[in-house]
Write a protein that holds these residues in place. Structure first.
Motif, PDB file in Angstrom:
ATOM      1  N   LEU A  89       0.802  -1.223   0.000  1.00  0.00           N
ATOM      2  CA  LEU A  89       0.000   0.000   0.000  1.00  0.00           C
ATOM      3  C   LEU A  89       0.830   1.266   0.000  1.00  0.00           C
ATOM      4  N   ALA A  90       1.880   1.321   0.805  1.00  0.00           N
ATOM      5  CA  ALA A  90       2.636   2.565   0.892  1.00  0.00           C
ATOM      6  C   ALA A  90       3.931   2.358   1.659  1.00  0.00           C
ATOM      7  N   VAL A 113      -0.563   5.773   9.061  1.00  0.00           N
ATOM      8  CA  VAL A 113      -0.868   4.354   8.890  1.00  0.00           C
ATOM      9  C   VAL A 113      -2.383   4.142   8.965  1.00  0.00           C
ATOM     10  N   GLY A 114      -3.025   4.789   9.898  1.00  0.00           N
ATOM     11  CA  GLY A 114      -4.482   4.688   9.996  1.00  0.00           C
ATOM     12  C   GLY A 114      -5.167   5.156   8.729  1.00  0.00           C
ATOM     13  N   HIS A 115      -4.704   6.259   8.184  1.00  0.00           N
ATOM     14  CA  HIS A 115      -5.306   6.798   6.967  1.00  0.00           C
ATOM     15  C   HIS A 115      -5.105   5.861   5.782  1.00  0.00           C
ATOM     16  N   ALA A 118      -7.660   1.966   2.142  1.00  0.00           N
ATOM     17  CA  ALA A 118      -7.593   0.667   1.466  1.00  0.00           C
ATOM     18  C   ALA A 118      -8.760  -0.246   1.855  1.00  0.00           C
ATOM     19  N   GLY A 119      -9.656   0.245   2.720  1.00  0.00           N
ATOM     20  CA  GLY A 119     -10.848  -0.509   3.066  1.00  0.00           C
ATOM     21  C   GLY A 119     -10.788  -1.294   4.364  1.00  0.00           C
ATOM     22  N   HIS A 120      -9.737  -1.146   5.132  1.00  0.00           N
ATOM     23  CA  HIS A 120      -9.650  -1.852   6.411  1.00  0.00           C
ATOM     24  C   HIS A 120     -10.541  -1.141   7.425  1.00  0.00           C
ATOM     25  N   ALA A 144      -1.324  -4.756   2.743  1.00  0.00           N
ATOM     26  CA  ALA A 144      -2.567  -5.465   3.033  1.00  0.00           C
ATOM     27  C   ALA A 144      -2.324  -6.936   2.729  1.00  0.00           C
ATOM     28  N   VAL A 145      -2.592  -7.781   3.701  1.00  0.00           N
ATOM     29  CA  VAL A 145      -2.459  -9.223   3.523  1.00  0.00           C
ATOM     30  C   VAL A 145      -3.898  -9.750   3.521  1.00  0.00           C
ATOM     31  N   GLY A 146      -4.544  -9.681   2.390  1.00  0.00           N
ATOM     32  CA  GLY A 146      -5.967  -9.977   2.325  1.00  0.00           C
ATOM     33  C   GLY A 146      -6.765  -8.765   2.772  1.00  0.00           C
ATOM     34  N   ASP A 147      -8.071  -8.996   2.990  1.00  0.00           N
ATOM     35  CA  ASP A 147      -8.956  -7.890   3.348  1.00  0.00           C
ATOM     36  C   ASP A 147      -9.010  -7.612   4.840  1.00  0.00           C
TER      37      ASP A 147
END
Length: 150
Positions: free
Chosen positions: A6-7, A25-27, A32-34, A70-73
């Motif tokens: 992601l970044a 990190v929160g943003h 990313a949908g978390h 992201a390791v999956g959703d």
């Protein structure tokens, strides 16, 4: 399991970077949908704090990098890469009155799994995988304070 980088965020090796990294990190994870990014934020806070205090990243001009994947959703991996030190990060058993020494214990209690590895430039990467499935309201975050290079 699909992994999506992601970044990469880069921060000065100073204590005020802890709150900025936490926010960024929160943003990134929210965008990313978390759904619940609080565990990832706690982990990055502890790991950046450790890097600033215990590695050469905390010396003048030092930097700390944070990779977000992201390791999956429902799982995120946070890698905090510092400039290195003479010791390897390890959990301590602090006394009740010791104000320090609980960071990696907090990481272990928060993360699904975590670990330490060297990086190609002589630094140390401490990583943690954190669940992001709990539903919590996500507020709008200001990305202008984040140095995002994706």
């Amino acid at each position: 399991m699909r992994e999506v980088f992601l970044a990469e965020l880069v921060f000065p090796g100073v204590s005020r970077s802890v709150s900025t990294a936490r926010h960024c990190v929160g943003h990134v994870l929210t965008m990313a949908g978390h759904l619940d990014v609080s565990g990832a934020q706690l982990v990055v806070s502890e790991l950046i704090g450790n890097a600033v205090v215990h590695t050469i990243s905390g010396l003048p001009g030092g930097l700390v990098a944070v990779d977000i994947t992201a390791v999956g959703d429902d799982l995120a991996r946070i890698d905090v890469i510092d400039g290195g030190s003479a010791t390897v990060p390890r959990m301590r058993e602090p006394t009740e009155t010791d104000p320090r020494g609980r960071g990696l214990r907090i990481v272990e209690e928060t993360a699904v799994r975590w670990g330490v590895r060297g990086d190609a430039c002589g630094g140390t990467a401490v990583w943690a995988e954190v669940l992001t499935v709990e539903s919590t309201p996500a507020g709008a975050a200001d990305l202008s304070v984040c140095n995002v290079a994706s």
